[in-house]
Design a protein around this motif. Structure first.
Motif, PDB file in Angstrom:
ATOM      1  N   TYR A  37       0.863  -1.186   0.000  1.00 54.75           N
ATOM      2  CA  TYR A  37       0.000   0.000   0.000  1.00 54.75           C
ATOM      3  C   TYR A  37       0.894   1.228   0.000  1.00 54.75           C
ATOM      4  N   ALA A  46       2.114  -5.025   3.109  1.00 53.41           N
ATOM      5  CA  ALA A  46       1.112  -5.775   3.882  1.00 53.41           C
ATOM      6  C   ALA A  46       1.264  -7.279   3.705  1.00 53.41           C
ATOM      7  N   SER A  66      -2.165  -7.892  15.149  1.00 56.47           N
ATOM      8  CA  SER A  66      -2.785  -6.820  14.380  1.00 56.47           C
ATOM      9  C   SER A  66      -1.781  -6.267  13.369  1.00 56.47           C
ATOM     10  N   GLY A  67      -2.246  -6.071  12.134  1.00 53.99           N
ATOM     11  CA  GLY A  67      -1.373  -5.510  11.100  1.00 53.99           C
ATOM     12  C   GLY A  67      -0.494  -6.528  10.411  1.00 53.99           C
ATOM     13  N   SER A  68      -0.683  -7.826  10.685  1.00 50.87           N
ATOM     14  CA  SER A  68       0.214  -8.836  10.107  1.00 50.87           C
ATOM     15  C   SER A  68      -0.213  -9.272   8.710  1.00 50.87           C
ATOM     16  N   GLY A  69      -1.348  -8.757   8.213  1.00 53.91           N
ATOM     17  CA  GLY A  69      -1.719  -9.030   6.819  1.00 53.91           C
ATOM     18  C   GLY A  69      -2.873 -10.009   6.643  1.00 53.91           C
ATOM     19  N   LYS A  70      -3.515 -10.420   7.730  1.00 52.84           N
ATOM     20  CA  LYS A  70      -4.566 -11.451   7.650  1.00 52.84           C
ATOM     21  C   LYS A  70      -5.740 -10.990   6.773  1.00 52.84           C
ATOM     22  N   SER A  71      -6.248  -9.798   7.043  1.00 52.37           N
ATOM     23  CA  SER A  71      -7.416  -9.322   6.278  1.00 52.37           C
ATOM     24  C   SER A  71      -7.041  -9.064   4.823  1.00 52.37           C
ATOM     25  N   THR A  72      -5.862  -8.517   4.615  1.00 55.76           N
ATOM     26  CA  THR A  72      -5.417  -8.260   3.240  1.00 55.76           C
ATOM     27  C   THR A  72      -5.404  -9.568   2.457  1.00 55.76           C
ATOM     28  N   HIS A 221      -8.489 -13.261  16.657  1.00 53.92           N
ATOM     29  CA  HIS A 221      -7.427 -12.910  17.602  1.00 53.92           C
ATOM     30  C   HIS A 221      -7.456 -13.848  18.791  1.00 53.92           C
TER      31      HIS A 221
HETATM   32  N1  ATP Z   1      -6.093   0.417   2.462  1.00 57.53           N
HETATM   33  C1  ATP Z   1      -4.921   0.466   3.099  1.00 57.53           C
HETATM   34  N2  ATP Z   1      -4.065   1.485   2.889  1.00 57.53           N
HETATM   35  C2  ATP Z   1      -2.871   1.526   3.515  1.00 57.53           C
HETATM   36  N3  ATP Z   1      -2.428   0.577   4.366  1.00 57.53           N
HETATM   37  C3  ATP Z   1      -3.244  -0.469   4.603  1.00 57.53           C
HETATM   38  C4  ATP Z   1      -4.525  -0.569   3.987  1.00 57.53           C
HETATM   39  N4  ATP Z   1      -5.102  -1.728   4.415  1.00 57.53           N
HETATM   40  C5  ATP Z   1      -4.231  -2.303   5.265  1.00 57.53           C
HETATM   41  N5  ATP Z   1      -3.117  -1.555   5.377  1.00 57.53           N
HETATM   42  C6  ATP Z   1      -1.938  -1.867   6.168  1.00 57.53           C
HETATM   43  O1  ATP Z   1      -1.495  -3.162   5.805  1.00 57.53           O
HETATM   44  C7  ATP Z   1      -1.041  -3.888   6.938  1.00 57.53           C
HETATM   45  C8  ATP Z   1      -1.812  -5.192   7.059  1.00 57.53           C
HETATM   46  O2  ATP Z   1      -3.169  -4.888   7.368  1.00 57.53           O
HETATM   47  P1  ATP Z   1      -4.270  -5.995   7.604  1.00 57.53           P
HETATM   48  O3  ATP Z   1      -5.565  -5.296   7.846  1.00 57.53           O
HETATM   49  O4  ATP Z   1      -4.223  -6.971   6.497  1.00 57.53           O
HETATM   50  O5  ATP Z   1      -3.750  -6.678   8.947  1.00 57.53           O
HETATM   51  P2  ATP Z   1      -4.517  -7.665   9.941  1.00 57.53           P
HETATM   52  O6  ATP Z   1      -3.546  -8.724  10.320  1.00 57.53           O
HETATM   53  O7  ATP Z   1      -5.814  -8.106   9.326  1.00 57.53           O
HETATM   54  O8  ATP Z   1      -4.791  -6.707  11.171  1.00 57.53           O
HETATM   55  P3  ATP Z   1      -6.007  -6.713  12.237  1.00 57.53           P
HETATM   56  O9  ATP Z   1      -5.873  -7.988  13.018  1.00 57.53           O
HETATM   57  O10 ATP Z   1      -5.739  -5.503  13.081  1.00 57.53           O
HETATM   58  O11 ATP Z   1      -7.290  -6.618  11.462  1.00 57.53           O
HETATM   59  C9  ATP Z   1      -1.216  -2.944   8.129  1.00 57.53           C
HETATM   60  O12 ATP Z   1      -0.006  -2.321   8.406  1.00 57.53           O
HETATM   61  C10 ATP Z   1      -2.242  -1.957   7.652  1.00 57.53           C
HETATM   62  O13 ATP Z   1      -2.083  -0.702   8.271  1.00 57.53           O
END
Ligand code: ATP
Length: 257
Positions: A37, A46, A66-72, A221
């Motif tokens: 991103y 991500a 949190s922020g480890s990329g799971k949702s992405t 989580h």
């Molecule tokens: N649309 C976006 N624009 C910029 N950065 C993003 C965007 N979406 C996610 N990120 C960044 O990408 C990284 C991974 O985010 P992601 O949401 O995939 O993590 P996660 O493991 O699902 O976190 P959580 O458990 O908090 O939901 C994070 O650093 C987040 O800030």
């Protein structure tokens, strides 16, 4: 847990020419997925070269800070987002090659989503919320059947405001599975619920997985939930740090939160 690959019971196909059971082909395959991103000068990596496979009927729990990329990751394999590089396939279709229309069709025909927030229409009953999906799906089950599967047969004519948070989430699960998707992708489905309610939602997800055979991926989580999975995938800093297979799965009632 054992780290050896072993497919869930029922997924091994016996070929009459082969003495050994044959593993089911993957429903999903992701190879070297990356996602960067960029916001102004700031760049966030991500996902970093994620490889992943899931087979039909698997129940996979995805853990990670949190922020480890799971949702992405989940959004890319669900066709809600596209990677910066790498590829992802559903069955024999490369979804990372699809245009917007193709991705919409892929999501509509094959993927059920469950998110932390239920997004139900407040002016519609549970049955009517599920029917919003069954009316446009290619091979839907009946709304009543989907609601019965998640334990809400007695509440089909209730409005969201007349249901608890856990019940509303179960309506959302019924809505996600009523189109009979091959895959069910859940991002923090118990995130807004207390433990006792969360157990009921988990039971509903596991029942749906068993009855429909939909490959089910659940981001959470709550580390206790890993004991319910066929496999556990651990994310860290945009990468998969480890994958483990449970030799024996626990029932939701055996897990302490
Ligand atoms: N649309 C976006 N624009 C910029 N950065 C993003 C965007 N979406 C996610 N990120 C960044 O990408 C990284 C991974 O985010 P992601 O949401 O995939 O993590 P996660 O493991 O699902 O976190 P959580 O458990 O908090 O939901 C994070 O650093 C987040 O800030």
């Amino acid at each position: 847990m054992s780290s050896a690959t072993s497919w869930p019971a029922g997924l091994r196909g016996a070929c009459r020419w082969c003495p050994e059971p044959v593993a089911a082909p993957p429903v999903f395959r992701a190879e070297a997925l990356t996602k960067t991103y960029r916001t102004g000068e700031v760049e966030v990596q991500a996902l970093r070269a994620v490889d992943f496979e899931a087979t039909a009927g698997e129940f996979v729990v995805i853990l990670g800070p949190s922020g480890s990329g799971k949702s992405t990751f989940l959004n890319i394999i669900g066709g809600l987002d596209t990677p910066s590089s790498g590829r992802a396939c559903f069955m024999d279709q490369e979804i990372t090659k699809l245009d917007d229309r193709g991705l919409t069709r892929y999501r509509r025909d094959h993927v059920g989503f469950v998110f932390q927030f239920y997004n139900l229409m407040p002016s519609l009953t549970a049955r009517e919320n599920v029917r919003l999906v069954t009316e446009i799906a290619r091979r839907p089950m009946k709304a009543e059947e989907a609601l019965e599967m998640v334990g809400l047969a007695q509440r089909i004519d209730h409005f969201p405001a007349q249901l608890s948070g856990g019940e509303q989430q179960r309506v959302a699960i019924a809505r996600a599975i009523a189109k009979n998707p091959e895959v069910l992708l859940c991002d923090e489905p118990m995130g807004a619920l207390d433990p006792a309610t969360g157990v009921k939602v988990l039971e509903a997800l596991m029942r749906v997985n068993e009855v429909t055979g939909a490959t089910t991926l659940v981001i959470t989580h709550n580390a206790a939930i890993q004991d319910l999975a066929h496999r556990v995938v651990r994310f860290g800093n945009g990468a998969i740090l480890g994958v483990e297979t449970n030799a024996r799965r626990k029932a939701p009632s055996e897990v302490s939160w």
